[in-house]
Design an enzyme around this catalytic site. Structure first.
Site, PDB file in Angstrom:
ATOM      1  N   TYR B 103       0.799  -1.224   0.000  1.00 36.49           N
ATOM      2  CA  TYR B 103       0.000   0.000   0.000  1.00 36.49           C
ATOM      3  C   TYR B 103       0.831   1.273   0.000  1.00 36.49           C
ATOM      4  CZ  TYR B 103      -4.468  -2.260   0.027  1.00 36.49           C
ATOM      5  OH  TYR B 103      -5.557  -2.984  -0.354  1.00 36.49           O
ATOM      6  N   GLU B 189      -8.999 -23.446   6.176  1.00 37.48           N
ATOM      7  CA  GLU B 189      -8.707 -22.399   5.202  1.00 37.48           C
ATOM      8  C   GLU B 189      -9.546 -21.166   5.450  1.00 37.48           C
ATOM      9  OE1 GLU B 189      -9.922 -23.390   1.301  1.00 37.48           O
ATOM     10  OE2 GLU B 189      -9.500 -21.371   0.571  1.00 37.48           O
TER      11      GLU B 189
END
Ligand SMILES: [Zn+2]
Ligand SMILES: [Zn+2]
Lengths: 432, 353
Positions: B103, B189
């Site tokens: 970012y 997951e």
């Protein structure tokens, strides 16, 4: 130029134009060259009447007789040509007695031909031919083209007169600059006033890249100067589909001899058109020789003039002429330079900073700034990319250059820089 | 992992970075473009013979990255940018996550994967692991169950609240005294599955640790799981890919793979055959998309499956054969607490592969 299928009419037309131009140039004053075409569409067979008149220095019959032994295989009986297809050949020498000193003279040649399969095709060819002459912007010659289409229902005429301001520049301009400016007009489709059979969407003169080269040699035996001028012009690749599809998608070669469009040997043509111009569109190489010269020395003159023009072009437009992949790589140069400079100047190791600025040749205190370092690094990387690209390109061009003039053995020896071929590190760049 | 002596102190790494910059400058002065020679590591190839060197952790060649092409120039550009960031992190003793770095300049990095690859490149260049660079993974994992550890001097006692998720510690160096009495570690997951198990008080009833990496597993998830039997749950090609990442390491971080992978991991389920066993309604079976099939076919080529996990490979082949997949949540359609019974059953029945 339809070098491949040149009818006798077209050959004759070329020769007549060339000699008219010669007469105009010899006169040394403002002359008019008028070309008039009359197409008889409904005649049997359809025929075209061609008239070429000029106000140049008067000619004599001898000049025309020379044509007989020349390149046009037309049986001529004292220039009344009696061939089935070309007939009513008429030579009109207007030479007013007593007014010679005022050079009030003129020549008119006219002929009719039914040889051309399509009158429209022939007219198109003539228009193109005249466009090419206008590229030269020969001082003091105004070229006028009149076309009349005649059929049983009537006639329709078109007239193309060169704009006066094309040539009446107040400052004397050299031939090569005329050539450059004429070529620009030609490429941009400007100011020629002719029905444009090669319309172009490229309108920005500043986007054209031009290189010029001139060579000459003195023929001591005959006291003549041979001169070749070459202009290479590259136009940006048009982005519009109309231009991509049509005529401007490749290299075009124009060759003028004695200020008249002429043909160039096919092999030389191939070599020129095969040069890899990358993303660009090469417009024209236009060599022009002032005087007739022996063919081998002329070839060398031409070769050198083109080489000079190419070198000139490359010198002036190094960045634009980078190969596509080098251009892509070059886009990273500003970022790379800034980051490397930042890595140096954001290090908290002052000794390291000293070391790096020394490497970059920044010695005085004022110079040891990040901006300065960045710009030096930028220059270095750019230079390296350009050099690598040039070396790579030169390899390709050498090949083209050898082809350029039929690569006689002695020319092959001249092909420069054999050693460029031996840089193995460069081969990787080829398959990017 | 705790207590392993790091060969790459920040000072050493900073010196290596300066050395690299110096080398680049010297190259430039000698008319050579900046270039990096990187050992090439990979976790797998498509050689089915199993005779390849992917399992050895040795480099399998060298990449010379220079300015030869656009992609090379981009790779060097990103690498240098990251070196600059890392130099600052190390000098100021700060940490940043891979996501933080992304970012900083998302328009340049374009994709998290590019940042990950550049970090891998730098690890290879400086011969260190990612955490030495003060680059931490995105703190996105959750853990619960029979575990206690000290993170940055703070005691984290998961076992006191076995039904609450705790963030997986980010900085390995600052995590100490890991104590666990769990019989197994369960890696799931999806976070939704993690929450389901938490709601079912799974860890209260089973002596285990449950971890989620939320999507593709991150290094600390895998590193903490290193010494335990782990049982994840998957049933589509992408889930399968994540599974292989736990066991064999990711290609993106191939150089560091040896530290992060969990070779002893088992695949607990779900398997395609479970759909019949548990009478999954047909509407829950989804057709494999063209992309799914492509992905599955590519995974089938991986050498490590031939060599080390033929049973896993067979499952994937069956999936590709039948052309269907389903989501793990589908099994909960009949009963919300389905997984809470399924998982212990699979473990007791040794139905894992
Ligand atoms: Zn167009
Ligand atoms: Zn392999």
């Amino acid at each position: 130029m339809e070098t491949s299928r040149s009818s006798a009419t077209r050959k004759l037309f070329q020769i007549l134009i060339a000699s008219a131009i010669q007469r105009c140039r010899l006169s040394g004053i403002l002359c008019r060259l008028t070309i008039s075409l009359k197409g008889f569409y409904d005649a049997h067979p359809p025929s075209v009447r061609i008239s070429i008149s000029d106000t140049g220095a008067g000619s004599n019959l001898v000049e025309f007789r020379d044509l007989n032994s020349g390149s046009v295989p037309i049986p001529a009986e004292k220039w009344g040509i009696h061939e089935n297809d070309i007939h009513r050949y008429c030579l009109n020498l207007k030479e007013l007695h007593g007014s010679r000193k005022r050079l009030k003279s003129g020549t008119e040649v006219s002929l009719s031909s039914a040889e051309e399969e399509s009158i429209d095709e022939f007219v198109k060819w003539v228009v193109g031919f005249v466009q090419k002459i206008r590229i030269l912007k020969i001082p003091d010659i105004v070229i006028e083209l009149l076309v009349e289409h005649i059929n049983n229902h009537g006639s329709r005429s078109e007239s193309f007169l060169q704009e006066i301001n094309d040539f009446s520049s107040p400052i004397p301009v050299s031939n090569i600059n005329h050539l450059v400016s004429g070529l620009e007009d030609y490429v941009l489709g400007d100011g020629n006033g002719l029905t444009d059979n090669r319309q172009s969407c490229i309108k920005n003169r500043a986007s054209l890249m031009v290189g010029t080269g001139q060579t000459n040699n003195m023929d001591n035996n005959r006291g003549m100067i041979q001169m070749v001028e070459a202009v290479v012009m590259i136009t940006p690749m048009p982005t519009c589909s109309c231009c991509r599809k049509t005529n401007c998608s490749a290299t075009q070669v124009l060759y003028f001899q004695d200020f008249s469009p002429s043909s160039i040997p096919q092999s030389s043509l191939n070599a020129l058109t095969n040069i890899d111009w990358q993303n660009h569109l090469t417009e024209v190489t236009a060599p022009e020789s002032q005087h007739r010269a022996s063919s081998s020395s002329k070839r060398n003159l031409m070769k050198n003039a083109i080489k000079l023009a190419l070198d000139d072009l490359k010198r002036k437009h190094t960045a634009e002429l980078l190969s596509l992949h080098a251009q892509q790589v070059r886009e990273y140069v500003p970022d790379l330079s800034r980051t490397i400079a930042s890595l140096i100047f954001s290090s908290n190791d002052l000794g390291f900073q000293e070391e790096c600025t020394a490497l970059l040749g920044l010695h005085s205190v004022d110079n040891k700034t990040e901006e300065k370092a960045e710009s030096i690094i930028k220059e270095m990387i750019t230079g390296i990319i350009e050099m690598k690209d040039r070396n790579l390109k030169r390899k390709k061009e050498d090949t083209a250059h050898c082809l350029l003039f039929e690569c006689e053995s002695h020319l092959e020896e001249e092909c420069p820089d054999e050693d460029y071929r031996e840089e193995p590190e460069d081969t990787a760049i080829i398959d990017f | 992992m705790a207590g392993r002596v790091s060969p790459s102190e920040p000072a050493d790494l900073l010196a290596k970075i300066r050395g690299f910059v110096r080398l680049v400058l010297e190259d430039l002065c000698n008319g050579r473009p900046p270039s990096v020679a990187l050992d090439r590591f990979k976790t797998y190839c498509s050689d089915p013979s199993g005779n390849c060197s992917c399992s050895t952790d040795l480099p399998c060649g060298k990449d010379i990255v220079s300015l030869e092409s656009k992609s090379h120039a981009y790779r060097i550009d990103i690498m240098l940018r990251l070196l600059l960031i890392i130099q600052q992190l190390l000098q100021e003793n700060k940490h940043a996550s891979k996501r933080d770095i992304y970012y900083m300049e998302p328009s340049v990095f374009q994709d998290q994967g590019n940042v990950d690859r550049a970090i891998n490149d730098i690890c290879i260049l400086l011969e260190c692991s990612r955490h030495h660079l003060n680059v931490v993974p995105m703190g996105k994992g959750l853990v619960m169950g029979w575990l206690r550890f000290i993170e940055a001097g703070r005691k984290v006692n998961c076992i006191k609240n076995p039904n609450d998720g705790f963030p997986v510690p980010i900085c390995i160096e600052e995590t100490k005294d890991i104590v666990s009495v769990a019989q197994y570690i369960l890696v799931v997951e999806k976070e939704t599955v993690f929450q389901r198990l938490a709601n079912d008080k799974f860890c209260e009833r089973n002596r285990c640790i449950v971890i989620t990496g939320r999507g593709y597993p991150d290094a600390p998830t895998r590193r903490n799981g290193l010494t335990f039997l782990v049982n994840p749950v998957y049933a589509d090609p992408y889930g399968f890919d994540i599974l292989t990442t736990y066991r064999f390491g990711s290609m993106q971080m191939a150089y560091d793979a040896k530290i992060f992978r969990v070779p002893g991991i088992y695949w607990l389920g779900v398997f395609l055959s479970d759909s019949e066993k548990y009478c999954l309604p047909n509407r829950c079976l989804l057709n494999l998309t063209a992309k799914d099939k492509q992905k599955a076919e590519a995974i089938l080529m991986r050498c490590y499956l031939h060599r080390e996990a033929p049973k896993w490979r067979l499952e994937l082949e069956i999936m590709l054969d039948k052309g269907v997949k389903y989501e793990i949540e589908a099994l909960s359609a009949s009963s919300l607490s389905f997984l809470s019974t399924y998982i212990p059953q699979q473990i007791q029945g040794r139905h894992y592969i």
